[in-house]
Design an enzyme around this catalytic site. Structure first.
Site, short mmCIF file in Angstrom:
data_model
loop_
_atom_site.label_atom_id
_atom_site.label_comp_id
_atom_site.label_asym_id
_atom_site.label_seq_id
_atom_site.Cartn_x
_atom_site.Cartn_y
_atom_site.Cartn_z
N THR A 1 0.84 -1.19 0.00
CA THR A 1 0.00 0.00 0.00
C THR A 1 0.88 1.24 0.00
O THR A 1 2.09 1.16 0.10
CB THR A 1 -0.91 0.04 1.25
N SER A 2 0.25 2.42 -0.08
CA SER A 2 1.01 3.66 -0.13
C SER A 2 1.76 3.93 1.18
O SER A 2 2.65 4.77 1.22
CB SER A 2 0.07 4.83 -0.42
N SER A 3 1.40 3.22 2.24
CA SER A 3 2.07 3.42 3.53
C SER A 3 3.28 2.52 3.69
O SER A 3 3.95 2.56 4.71
CB SER A 3 1.09 3.16 4.67
N CYS A 4 3.57 1.67 2.70
CA CYS A 4 4.64 0.67 2.85
C CYS A 4 5.98 1.17 2.35
O CYS A 4 6.96 0.42 2.38
CB CYS A 4 4.27 -0.61 2.10
N GLY A 5 6.04 2.39 1.83
CA GLY A 5 7.31 2.90 1.36
C GLY A 5 7.79 2.23 0.09
O GLY A 5 8.97 2.06 -0.14
#
Length: 264
Positions: free
Chosen positions: A103-107
């Site tokens: 996801t976009s939060s996984c870097g």
């Protein structure tokens, strides 16, 4: 059909006063998407248009080229959609599983993400053909707001809407997840065999993320407008594929982050 709004008891605090009232909230439930008997994705969504959501998701992942790739698609029970692909349609299950857990939060690496869009078969958009006036763009949020059935009652849903070059609303879908709303509105066009959407622009009620630009590109949409801000990777992807990307489309203003030649 399941409800997409529920009534819940709340205590409303205003200054020093407290009042017991009933409030409306948007429903959020998991949806499992299966290809045959193999689950490939679970997404939290607002019930409704689940078959369109599944079709739009698979189209955006490059699994479906169009409705002709489907042997069948149907809801099985309350929170499951099963997709049957026609013979000869290949599925990269390993890639799907990787995407499901990223996801976009996984870097995730931006360069790798953009190269992955190339790998799904996304084509460069043509520079010529689609244009929209600034006045038309200014009018899009008002048209969207008038069409939204749930957000005015709950304030809890994102919306995605397709418009023609003159600003006429063609379709709109709502969901707790902005990516789901986009999957629903594009999935409806896939199932109706109206893709690619070279003569449509997409308006989203929130910000413009990399994922939303990718989904719009896969559908051939030349212009994506967002009420909120775009991310840096969304801008980079739009510029790479010659998409027009607009942000902060509200209050008679907007910023053009890419593809300025399509706005007159």
């Amino acid at each position: 059909m399941k409800r997409n709004i529920l009534t819940v008891p709340v205590r409303k605090v205003h200054g020093s006063s407290i009042e017991a009232v009933q409030d409306l909230v948007a429903v959020e439930e998991p949806l499992e998407i299966r290809i045959g008997d193999k689950p490939i994705s679970i997404t939290m969504r607002t019930p409704g248009h689940d078959v369109e959501l599944a079709a739009g998701f698979l189209f955006g992942e490059g699994i479906l080229a169009g409705a002709s790739d489907l042997q069948g698609i149907e809801g099985n029970g309350a929170n499951v959609v099963t997709v049957l692909l026609r013979a000869g349609v290949d599925v990269d299950h390993a890639r799907l599983e990787r995407n499901f857990y990223t996801t976009s939060s996984c870097g995730v690496c931006g360069k790798a993400s953009i190269e992955a869009v190339h790998a799904t078969g996304c084509m460069m958009l043509e520079r010529d053909g689609f244009t929209a006036s600034a006045d038309t763009v200014h009018g899009l949020p008002g048209e969207l707001r008038q069409s939204q059935a749930v957000i005015d009652r709950t304030g809890g849903l994102h919306a995605a809407a397709l418009f023609d070059p003159c600003g006429k609303l063609c379709s709109v879908r709502e969901d707790v997840g902005r990516h789901n709303a986009v999957d629903k509105v594009i999935g409806a066009e896939v199932l109706a065999e109206r893709t690619p959407l070279h003569n449509r622009m997409l308006l989203v009620s929130g910000r413009a993320s990399f994922e939303l630009v990718q989904k719009a590109l896969m559908a051939g949409i030349p212009l994506l407008a967002a009420v909120g801000a775009p991310s840096s990777l969304a801008v980079e992807l739009a510029r790479r594929f010659q998409m027009t990307l607009l942000g902060f489309v509200r209050d008679d203003r907007f910023n053009v982050y890419a593809g300025e030649w399509r706005v007159s």
